[in-house]
Write a protein that holds these residues in place. Structure first.
Motif, mmCIF file in Angstrom:
data_model
loop_
_atom_site.group_PDB
_atom_site.id
_atom_site.type_symbol
_atom_site.label_atom_id
_atom_site.label_comp_id
_atom_site.label_asym_id
_atom_site.label_seq_id
_atom_site.Cartn_x
_atom_site.Cartn_y
_atom_site.Cartn_z
ATOM 1 N N GLU A 1 17.124 -29.740 -129.108
ATOM 2 C CA GLU A 1 16.618 -29.355 -130.417
ATOM 3 C C GLU A 1 16.287 -30.617 -131.191
ATOM 4 O O GLU A 1 17.136 -31.494 -131.358
ATOM 5 C CB GLU A 1 17.669 -28.543 -131.161
ATOM 6 N N LEU A 2 15.023 -30.737 -131.593
ATOM 7 C CA LEU A 2 14.610 -31.853 -132.441
ATOM 8 C C LEU A 2 14.820 -31.424 -133.881
ATOM 9 O O LEU A 2 14.355 -30.365 -134.293
ATOM 10 C CB LEU A 2 13.128 -32.186 -132.229
ATOM 11 N N LYS A 3 15.516 -32.254 -134.639
ATOM 12 C CA LYS A 3 15.742 -31.950 -136.048
ATOM 13 C C LYS A 3 14.769 -32.795 -136.849
ATOM 14 O O LYS A 3 14.883 -34.013 -136.900
ATOM 15 C CB LYS A 3 17.188 -32.216 -136.419
ATOM 16 N N ILE A 4 13.809 -32.132 -137.440
ATOM 17 C CA ILE A 4 12.721 -32.783 -138.157
ATOM 18 C C ILE A 4 12.982 -32.723 -139.663
ATOM 19 O O ILE A 4 13.550 -31.754 -140.165
ATOM 20 C CB ILE A 4 11.370 -32.106 -137.813
ATOM 21 N N GLU A 5 12.543 -33.742 -140.377
ATOM 22 C CA GLU A 5 12.669 -33.803 -141.835
ATOM 23 C C GLU A 5 12.272 -32.472 -142.466
ATOM 24 O O GLU A 5 11.306 -31.841 -142.063
ATOM 25 C CB GLU A 5 11.776 -34.925 -142.370
ATOM 26 N N GLY A 6 13.025 -32.052 -143.470
ATOM 27 C CA GLY A 6 12.710 -30.814 -144.171
ATOM 28 C C GLY A 6 13.389 -29.598 -143.565
ATOM 29 O O GLY A 6 13.131 -28.468 -143.968
ATOM 30 N N GLY A 7 14.244 -29.816 -142.566
ATOM 31 C CA GLY A 7 14.974 -28.696 -141.993
ATOM 32 C C GLY A 7 14.288 -27.982 -140.847
ATOM 33 O O GLY A 7 14.799 -26.998 -140.335
ATOM 34 N N THR A 8 13.123 -28.454 -140.446
ATOM 35 C CA THR A 8 12.412 -27.828 -139.337
ATOM 36 C C THR A 8 13.099 -28.179 -138.019
ATOM 37 O O THR A 8 13.562 -29.295 -137.835
ATOM 38 C CB THR A 8 10.953 -28.322 -139.294
ATOM 39 N N HIS A 9 13.161 -27.215 -137.122
ATOM 40 C CA HIS A 9 13.735 -27.438 -135.800
ATOM 41 C C HIS A 9 12.685 -27.108 -134.751
ATOM 42 O O HIS A 9 11.922 -26.161 -134.900
ATOM 43 C CB HIS A 9 14.965 -26.559 -135.581
#
Length: 127
Positions: A39-47
């Motif tokens: 799971e990539l955790k991207i800025e802004g809470g996007t996964h």
């Protein structure tokens, strides 16, 4: 029905360990292992999920765009990390010597992950 749903995206790779190293160490993203997936955790809470697929076929389109304030700087930094940029020389699209497309639309450069999926850095002003 989906108006208040937080959707997420996913894509396949042929080697989860190579993907973990690439996305975590080379690109510097936060990567978590969850139930046999990444799971990539991207800025802004996007996964974004990455799942293994033995018969994986790389995407022939851009699966993930990384907005950056300056594509030239991002390309230089990624090249220092060992990234090789794609080069296109067609009537519709021509990249420069660094692999950057500047002619129409946003400034953008494409590269591939270890599974052959296409990613980009795309110039975008901070909001």
């Amino acid at each position: 029905m989906f108006r208040h749903t937080k959707a997420f995206s996913g894509f396949s790779v042929d080697d989860l360990e190579k993907a973990k190293q690439f996305y975590g160490e080379v690109l510097g993203l936060e990567v978590a292992e969850v139930m046999g997936l990444l799971e990539l955790k991207i800025e802004g809470g996007t996964h974004i999920i990455i799942y293994p697929k033995p018969d994986h076929t790389p995407a022939t389109f851009t699966i993930l765009n990384f907005p950056v304030p300056n594509v030239d700087q991002a390309v230089d930094e990624l090249i220092r990390s060992g990234i090789v940029f794609e080069h296109y020389d067609t009537e519709q699209m021509k990249t420069d010597a660094k692999g950057i497309f500047r002619d129409a639309g946003p400034t953008i450069a494409w590269f591939k992950d270890p599974a052959g999926n296409i990613l980009s850095v795309i110039e975008q002003e901070n909001d």
